[in-house]
Motif scaffolding. Structure first.
Motif, PDB file in Angstrom:
ATOM      1  N   MET A  72      30.347  31.763  49.426  1.00 14.59           N
ATOM      2  CA  MET A  72      31.530  32.484  48.762  1.00 14.59           C
ATOM      3  C   MET A  72      30.515  33.800  48.194  1.00 14.59           C
ATOM      4  O   MET A  72      29.637  33.345  47.426  1.00 14.59           O
ATOM      5  CB  MET A  72      31.848  31.690  47.779  1.00 14.59           C
ATOM      6  CG  MET A  72      32.730  32.513  46.669  1.00 14.59           C
ATOM      7  SD  MET A  72      34.469  32.950  47.691  1.00 14.59           S
ATOM      8  CE  MET A  72      34.554  34.592  46.971  1.00 14.59           C
ATOM      9  N   ILE A  73      31.070  35.012  48.311  1.00 13.36           N
ATOM     10  CA  ILE A  73      30.527  36.281  47.978  1.00 13.36           C
ATOM     11  C   ILE A  73      31.540  36.804  46.873  1.00 13.36           C
ATOM     12  O   ILE A  73      32.755  37.023  47.499  1.00 13.36           O
ATOM     13  CB  ILE A  73      30.021  37.020  48.825  1.00 13.36           C
ATOM     14  CG1 ILE A  73      28.914  36.286  49.839  1.00 13.36           C
ATOM     15  CG2 ILE A  73      29.687  38.376  48.345  1.00 13.36           C
ATOM     16  CD1 ILE A  73      28.420  37.129  50.927  1.00 13.36           C
ATOM     17  N   TYR A  74      31.355  37.324  45.850  1.00 17.66           N
ATOM     18  CA  TYR A  74      31.993  38.298  45.122  1.00 17.66           C
ATOM     19  C   TYR A  74      31.605  39.907  45.269  1.00 17.66           C
ATOM     20  O   TYR A  74      30.720  40.192  44.317  1.00 17.66           O
ATOM     21  CB  TYR A  74      32.152  37.871  43.432  1.00 17.66           C
ATOM     22  CG  TYR A  74      33.001  36.465  43.647  1.00 17.66           C
ATOM     23  CD1 TYR A  74      34.232  36.500  43.417  1.00 17.66           C
ATOM     24  CD2 TYR A  74      32.197  35.329  43.153  1.00 17.66           C
ATOM     25  CE1 TYR A  74      35.034  35.439  43.202  1.00 17.66           C
ATOM     26  CE2 TYR A  74      33.040  34.316  43.006  1.00 17.66           C
ATOM     27  CZ  TYR A  74      34.530  34.290  43.045  1.00 17.66           C
ATOM     28  OH  TYR A  74      35.345  33.367  43.021  1.00 17.66           O
ATOM     29  N   PRO A  75      31.935  40.457  46.152  1.00 22.45           N
ATOM     30  CA  PRO A  75      31.305  41.754  46.459  1.00 22.45           C
ATOM     31  C   PRO A  75      31.556  42.585  45.332  1.00 22.45           C
ATOM     32  O   PRO A  75      30.611  43.738  45.332  1.00 22.45           O
ATOM     33  CB  PRO A  75      32.078  42.247  47.626  1.00 22.45           C
ATOM     34  CG  PRO A  75      33.404  41.597  47.563  1.00 22.45           C
ATOM     35  CD  PRO A  75      33.115  40.126  46.941  1.00 22.45           C
ATOM     36  N   GLU A  76      32.573  42.834  44.310  1.00 18.80           N
ATOM     37  CA  GLU A  76      32.555  43.594  43.483  1.00 18.80           C
ATOM     38  C   GLU A  76      31.666  43.605  42.382  1.00 18.80           C
ATOM     39  O   GLU A  76      31.248  44.263  41.433  1.00 18.80           O
ATOM     40  CB  GLU A  76      33.857  43.296  42.767  1.00 18.80           C
ATOM     41  CG  GLU A  76      35.191  43.733  43.453  1.00 18.80           C
ATOM     42  CD  GLU A  76      36.305  43.393  42.970  1.00 18.80           C
ATOM     43  OE1 GLU A  76      37.417  43.938  42.911  1.00 18.80           O
ATOM     44  OE2 GLU A  76      36.685  42.305  42.164  1.00 18.80           O
ATOM     45  N   ALA A  77      30.710  42.255  42.481  1.00 22.28           N
ATOM     46  CA  ALA A  77      29.595  41.801  41.717  1.00 22.28           C
ATOM     47  C   ALA A  77      29.832  41.745  40.101  1.00 22.28           C
ATOM     48  O   ALA A  77      29.118  40.797  39.586  1.00 22.28           O
ATOM     49  CB  ALA A  77      28.357  43.028  41.805  1.00 22.28           C
ATOM     50  N   HIS A  78      30.390  42.592  39.512  1.00 23.23           N
ATOM     51  CA  HIS A  78      30.406  42.602  38.118  1.00 23.23           C
ATOM     52  C   HIS A  78      31.992  41.946  37.695  1.00 23.23           C
ATOM     53  O   HIS A  78      33.113  42.299  38.413  1.00 23.23           O
ATOM     54  CB  HIS A  78      30.268  44.025  37.620  1.00 23.23           C
ATOM     55  CG  HIS A  78      28.946  44.351  37.898  1.00 23.23           C
ATOM     56  ND1 HIS A  78      27.658  44.269  37.275  1.00 23.23           N
ATOM     57  CD2 HIS A  78      28.727  45.349  38.649  1.00 23.23           C
ATOM     58  CE1 HIS A  78      26.870  44.899  37.735  1.00 23.23           C
ATOM     59  NE2 HIS A  78      27.073  45.494  38.716  1.00 23.23           N
ATOM     60  N   ILE A  79      32.122  41.232  36.535  1.00 20.02           N
ATOM     61  CA  ILE A  79      33.249  40.738  36.281  1.00 20.02           C
ATOM     62  C   ILE A  79      34.232  41.728  35.349  1.00 20.02           C
ATOM     63  O   ILE A  79      33.446  42.640  34.452  1.00 20.02           O
ATOM     64  CB  ILE A  79      33.153  39.423  35.340  1.00 20.02           C
ATOM     65  CG1 ILE A  79      32.466  38.328  36.209  1.00 20.02           C
ATOM     66  CG2 ILE A  79      34.334  38.992  34.671  1.00 20.02           C
ATOM     67  CD1 ILE A  79      32.119  36.998  35.402  1.00 20.02           C
TER      68      ILE A  79
END
Length: 263
Positions: free
Chosen positions: A158-165
């Protein structure tokens, strides 16, 4: 009168609005990402499935009334390793939702190094599936070896490409194609999910509804760089479309004007 909290941003790629305050951590060659041994997998099973899973399920149902839509698109790939991408809008829920989307498959999440430095969880994060980004060349080798190992085990990465919350953000922020080098390298399917915030009948707090999309594949005949960008665009467009199903805007995000006093 509009009582929504307002956050002003200037950089969609790099601004971070997480409220968590965690000391910085650099991942070096000594960090243990986890092995494929029987005993390591046994300990992961006990922590991940027996301990963490029931607690996470209760939390997501009671706190967020969580619902997943279109999960059936994953069924043909239950015996295949693949990569999934999602929007990053909730510090706790984002760590839990990938497991429920992909159950019964094992899920590993690529995370910022600070996420494995949480007090009380430092020795457990690897067993829970955290794959922190490496801080030097030795760690990078271990990281890539682990990606190869988990993909070979038919797991989900799993990857969150936006990187920042950005808490409760209802749109999709632009992201680069850099993280799409993994599915191109391993020639795997790509999926994405989009978490949306929707109205509840008897509570002001919204529920989370997760929309799953895919699989995505790049066209034949493209270079590796072109495949990365093609996958990125397919995922971004699908997530933008799903984000239109948001019904509740808890926090209003406003771009700062250039030259403002806060710049």
């Amino acid at each position: 009168m509009d009582k929504r909290k307002v956050i002003y941003y200037s950089d969609e790629l790099n601004d971070e609005f997480s409220v968590a305050q965690i000391d910085a951590l650099s991942i070096d060659g000594n960090y243990k990402y986890g092995s494929g041994s029987f005993f390591w997998k046994l300990k992961r099973f006990l922590l991940y499935r027996i301990v963490a899973f029931p607690i996470a399920w209760v939390y997501m149902k009671l706190s967020w009334h969580h619902k997943i839509v279109n999960r059936e698109v994953l069924k043909p790939y239950k015996k295949t390793g693949y990569f999934t991408y999602g929007n990053h809008t909730n510090a706790i829920a984002d760590a839990l939702i990938p497991t429920f989307v992909h159950i019964p498959k094992s899920v590993y999440v690529i995370v910022h190094p600070n996420n494995v430095n949480i007090p009380g969880l430092r020795k457990s994060t690897a067993y829970l599936g955290a794959l922190p980004l490496p801080g030097n060349m030795d760690a990078a080798k271990n990281f890539m070896d682990t990606i190869k190992l988990r993909n070979g085990e038919k797991s989900v990465i799993m990857i969150y490409p936006e990187a920042h919350i950005w808490p409760f953000y209802t749109k999709i922020r632009p992201f680069t194609d850099l993280s799409f080098r993994y599915p191109v390298q391993y020639n795997t399917p790509v999926f994405c999910f989009t978490n949306t915030y929707q109205k509840r009948k008897f509570r002001k707090k919204p529920k989370i509804v997760t929309y799953v999309d895919g699989p995505f594949f790049p066209p034949d005949g493209l270079s590796a760089k072109e495949k990365r960008m093609d996958l990125r665009n397919q995922v971004y467009n699908a997530m933008c479309s799903a984000s239109e199903k948001n019904e509740v805007e808890v926090i209003k995000y406003i771009r700062k004007e250039k030259g403002s006093a806060d710049d």
